[in-house]
Enzyme design. Sequence first.
Site, PDB file in Angstrom:
ATOM      1  N   SER A  14       0.811  -1.218   0.000  1.00  0.00           N
ATOM      2  CA  SER A  14       0.000   0.000   0.000  1.00  0.00           C
ATOM      3  C   SER A  14       0.840   1.262   0.000  1.00  0.00           C
ATOM      4  CB  SER A  14      -0.917   0.025   1.225  1.00  0.00           C
ATOM      5  OG  SER A  14      -1.829  -1.041   1.199  1.00  0.00           O
TER       6      SER A  14
ATOM      7  N   ASN B  23      -2.798   6.760  -1.719  1.00  0.00           N
ATOM      8  CA  ASN B  23      -2.660   6.832  -0.264  1.00  0.00           C
ATOM      9  C   ASN B  23      -2.052   8.148   0.198  1.00  0.00           C
ATOM     10  OD1 ASN B  23      -3.834   4.721   1.238  1.00  0.00           O
ATOM     11  ND2 ASN B  23      -2.368   3.271   0.348  1.00  0.00           N
TER      12      ASN B  23
ATOM     13  N   HIS C 233      -0.568  -1.826  -6.870  1.00  0.00           N
ATOM     14  CA  HIS C 233      -1.322  -1.541  -5.653  1.00  0.00           C
ATOM     15  C   HIS C 233      -2.814  -1.552  -5.943  1.00  0.00           C
ATOM     16  CE1 HIS C 233      -2.934   1.552  -2.610  1.00  0.00           C
ATOM     17  NE2 HIS C 233      -2.992   0.343  -2.089  1.00  0.00           N
TER      18      HIS C 233
ATOM     19  N   GLU D 104      -2.759   0.851  -9.044  1.00  0.00           N
ATOM     20  CA  GLU D 104      -1.613   1.709  -9.301  1.00  0.00           C
ATOM     21  C   GLU D 104      -0.428   0.837  -9.707  1.00  0.00           C
ATOM     22  OE1 GLU D 104      -1.802   5.450  -6.413  1.00  0.00           O
ATOM     23  OE2 GLU D 104      -2.185   3.583  -5.323  1.00  0.00           O
TER      24      GLU D 104
END
Length: 299
Positions: A113, A185, A134, A146
């Site tokens: 992550s 994130n 991701h 991603e």
Amino acid sequence: MADKMSVAVIGAGLMGHGIAQVFAVAGHPVTIYDPSAAALDKVVGRIAANLEVLGEDMAAAHRVAPRATIKDAVKGASFIVEAAPEDLAIKQAVFAEIEADAAPDATLASNTSVIPITAIMGKLKHRERALGTHWWNPPYLVPLVEVIGTAWTSSAVIERTIELHRSVGKTPVHVRKDVTGFIGNRLQHALWREAISLVENGVCDAETVDIVVKASFGRRLAVLGPIENADLVGTDLTLAIHKTVLPDIDRRSGPSPYLEKLVSEGRLGFKSGEGFRTWTAKQQSDLLAQVTEHLKKQR
């Protein structure tokens, strides 16, 4: 992508089983490994239960084959994705084992992550075939993946990985620099940092933060991204607002002391029934059901 390549998933937990499910639904044969025998025993049934809820072909669950070792899981696989715990040392050890037994032309991907892919893959012998993919939770409902290359990753591997994920119905994006947290994130936790700060400083309570987000800009985020919105209102207005508000926004480089206090007191959110807010079992299940239903409607 007409040919169905063999996919191996290392990790059968929250993310791993969902990633395996997506590839299996798209027709790819999938092998899966987990060090937990209990997780491995349950993974096919867990996928079948998801498929039933989604009204998808239950036969896809039978394209997922549990394997007792990493060696058995990666044997013959063309694409290998790791979904181990978010711990650098664990991921490095897993990839050392994967590389020892993977086919020479297999692509190696990490579902981390936030950990930079460069740190995870730096000790591999053939780093040109390694990258990050991701996914977001739940993997079978959230479309984004991603795709993160490193300075060593070949452009061909990045292109093939993007095409593979597009072919299974995902929305892959290329993260051009391997930065901590990638894109999603970094954006998400910038918001969380300010949300926690507002509660910590008594501006509002935790419930109000969530109400404000869900009843205002959260309503349009699915169709109007932040950069689109900045252009919509005008870069001049955006600049004027930033000159006023940015100096007052939380800029701490570390986590909130308030968050650290919650954790030290054992207030772990759903895990303990109390975090920023108190949660009964029914409130938890109702919220999760609401999220699932919302995401299903967006498919």
